[in-house]
Design a protein around this motif. Structure first.
Motif, short mmCIF file in Angstrom:
data_model
loop_
_atom_site.label_atom_id
_atom_site.label_comp_id
_atom_site.label_asym_id
_atom_site.label_seq_id
_atom_site.Cartn_x
_atom_site.Cartn_y
_atom_site.Cartn_z
N TYR A 252 0.80 -1.02 -0.14
CA TYR A 252 -0.01 -0.04 0.07
C TYR A 252 0.76 1.39 -0.02
O TYR A 252 1.50 1.51 1.04
CB TYR A 252 -0.97 0.20 1.26
CG TYR A 252 -2.03 0.99 1.03
CD1 TYR A 252 -2.06 2.04 0.54
CD2 TYR A 252 -3.29 0.74 1.85
CE1 TYR A 252 -3.16 3.10 0.23
CE2 TYR A 252 -4.38 1.39 1.82
CZ TYR A 252 -4.37 2.69 1.01
OH TYR A 252 -5.21 3.54 1.04
N ASP A 253 1.08 1.86 -1.27
CA ASP A 253 2.18 2.74 -1.39
C ASP A 253 3.52 2.07 -1.11
O ASP A 253 3.52 1.12 -1.66
CB ASP A 253 2.03 3.99 -0.76
CG ASP A 253 0.61 4.66 -1.02
OD1 ASP A 253 -0.04 5.51 -0.05
OD2 ASP A 253 0.24 4.89 -2.12
N LYS A 254 4.18 2.65 -0.15
CA LYS A 254 5.62 1.88 0.17
C LYS A 254 5.44 0.95 1.26
O LYS A 254 6.55 0.27 1.57
CB LYS A 254 6.34 3.08 0.29
CG LYS A 254 6.90 3.96 -0.77
CD LYS A 254 8.16 4.93 -0.48
CE LYS A 254 8.23 5.79 -1.90
NZ LYS A 254 9.71 6.55 -1.42
N ASP A 255 4.43 0.83 1.99
CA ASP A 255 4.05 -0.18 3.05
C ASP A 255 3.96 -1.51 2.54
O ASP A 255 2.93 -1.79 1.82
CB ASP A 255 2.95 0.38 3.93
CG ASP A 255 3.19 1.55 4.64
OD1 ASP A 255 2.24 2.48 4.81
OD2 ASP A 255 4.14 1.84 4.71
N PHE A 256 4.84 -2.37 2.93
CA PHE A 256 4.83 -3.79 2.58
C PHE A 256 4.21 -4.47 3.62
O PHE A 256 4.17 -4.54 4.78
CB PHE A 256 6.18 -4.34 2.43
CG PHE A 256 6.45 -5.60 2.06
CD1 PHE A 256 6.83 -6.64 3.01
CD2 PHE A 256 5.91 -6.13 0.74
CE1 PHE A 256 6.80 -7.98 2.64
CE2 PHE A 256 6.02 -7.40 0.30
CZ PHE A 256 6.58 -8.31 1.16
N ASN A 257 2.98 -5.47 3.02
CA ASN A 257 2.38 -6.31 3.80
C ASN A 257 2.44 -7.72 3.27
O ASN A 257 1.93 -8.13 2.46
CB ASN A 257 0.99 -5.85 3.74
CG ASN A 257 0.60 -4.56 4.51
OD1 ASN A 257 0.60 -4.20 5.56
ND2 ASN A 257 0.90 -3.48 3.48
N ASN A 258 2.90 -8.62 4.28
CA ASN A 258 3.42 -10.10 3.88
C ASN A 258 2.29 -10.90 4.52
O ASN A 258 1.82 -10.65 5.56
CB ASN A 258 4.62 -10.55 4.38
CG ASN A 258 5.32 -11.60 3.74
OD1 ASN A 258 5.01 -12.02 2.81
ND2 ASN A 258 6.02 -12.44 4.42
N GLU A 259 1.80 -11.62 3.66
CA GLU A 259 0.96 -12.71 4.40
C GLU A 259 1.93 -13.91 5.16
O GLU A 259 2.99 -14.20 4.83
CB GLU A 259 0.10 -13.39 3.15
CG GLU A 259 -0.83 -12.57 2.17
CD GLU A 259 -1.71 -12.32 3.15
OE1 GLU A 259 -2.68 -12.90 3.66
OE2 GLU A 259 -1.79 -10.96 3.39
N ALA A 260 0.91 -14.30 6.12
CA ALA A 260 1.67 -15.02 7.21
C ALA A 260 2.36 -16.20 6.74
O ALA A 260 3.34 -16.70 7.01
CB ALA A 260 0.83 -15.60 8.44
N ASP A 261 1.76 -17.05 5.57
CA ASP A 261 2.26 -18.29 5.13
C ASP A 261 2.84 -18.06 3.72
O ASP A 261 3.28 -19.19 3.40
CB ASP A 261 1.04 -19.06 4.77
CG ASP A 261 -0.15 -18.50 3.92
OD1 ASP A 261 -0.95 -19.34 3.68
OD2 ASP A 261 0.13 -17.33 3.79
N THR A 262 3.35 -17.07 3.49
CA THR A 262 4.20 -16.60 2.15
C THR A 262 5.57 -17.19 2.68
O THR A 262 6.26 -16.57 3.54
CB THR A 262 4.19 -15.26 1.71
OG1 THR A 262 2.75 -15.05 1.51
CG2 THR A 262 5.07 -14.93 0.57
N PRO A 263 6.28 -17.89 1.83
CA PRO A 263 7.60 -18.45 2.23
C PRO A 263 8.51 -17.38 2.02
O PRO A 263 8.63 -16.50 1.24
CB PRO A 263 7.91 -19.45 1.24
CG PRO A 263 6.49 -20.02 0.65
CD PRO A 263 5.76 -18.88 0.77
N ASP A 264 9.60 -17.46 2.82
CA ASP A 264 10.84 -16.42 2.67
C ASP A 264 11.53 -16.28 1.36
O ASP A 264 12.21 -15.25 1.30
CB ASP A 264 11.90 -16.77 3.84
CG ASP A 264 11.29 -16.75 5.23
OD1 ASP A 264 11.68 -17.09 6.24
OD2 ASP A 264 10.12 -15.94 5.43
#
Lengths: 115, 114
Positions: free
Chosen positions: B50-62
């Protein structure tokens, strides 16, 4: 975790008939629902959306119905045409995440149009 | 026409060889998303900006990372692709805010891992 699911993986209808695709959701916090159409090898294409403060919304040849009591969503396509053949996904999300939460998709229904 | 563009449309990589997928948009939307869609499955959200704010899903692999250098572009980096990462990768955008999270999808990049 909570999920959105579909009752039938494949739906076959005669050209010219009406199609009804159903979807059950389990996340009671969801307040925004979308139907997408995905043709082979392409990205999902928006069809119609509905917010939780509504129970019905109509577009061109399509109607979405939302029943919050039983957590059920349906897509009705009137006078089905060959070009309607595709996989249809329902998706849900919440507006509370700054209007930016991603979508949780159901499994998809493959709509087949018989000539 | 305003749109979401993904390049390349088809990408072949070798097991363990880093790969980057690209997405650009002319919609000037605030939010950009990456989804993974495996064969005969529904798209699954990996993360979003969201703009420059990164939001990772909990189960997305590294193994999966993303960059958004400006409003128009967003990249998906897969550091060490495995056979299980073969999929269609979909980029989507939305206006966000009161306009809501309705997603506009690109055509996808189909990734093959050899």
């Amino acid at each position: 975790g909570e999920s959105v699911g579909l009752h039938l993986p494949t739906l076959s209808v005669q050209e010219g008939d009406n199609s009804i695709i159903n979807c059950a959701y389990s996340n009671s916090a969801s307040d925004y629902f979308i139907w997408y159409k995905q043709e082979s090898g392409k990205g999902p294409q928006f069809i119609i959306d509905i917010r939780s403060n509504m129970d019905k919304r109509q577009g061109q040849r399509v109607t979405v119905l939302l029943n919050k009591t039983v957590k059920h969503l349906s897509l009705q396509i009137a006078a089905t045409q060959p070009g309607d053949s595709a996989v249809y996904f329902c998706a849900e999300t919440r507006m509370s995440g700054g209007g930016a939460d991603g979508l949780t998709f159901g499994k998809g229904t493959h709509l087949i149009i018989q000539p | 026409d305003a749109m979401v563009i993904q390049n390349p449309r088809y990408q072949v990589t070798q097991f363990g060889k880093p790969v980057t997928l690209s997405c650009s948009q002319t919609l000037n939307h605030n939010v950009m998303y990456w989804y993974q869609q495996k064969s005969s499955q529904a798209p699954k959200l990996l993360f979003h900006y969201y703009d420059k704010d990164f939001n990772n899903e909990a189960d997305t692999p590294d193994n999966f990372q993303s960059r958004r250098p400006n409003t128009s572009f967003c990249f998906l980096d897969i550091r060490s692709p495995g056979l299980g990462d073969a999929a269609m990768y979909l980029c989507a955008t939305s206006r966000g805010g009161l306009a809501g999270p309705r997603g506009f999808f690109g055509p996808g990049t189909r990734l093959t891992v050899l």
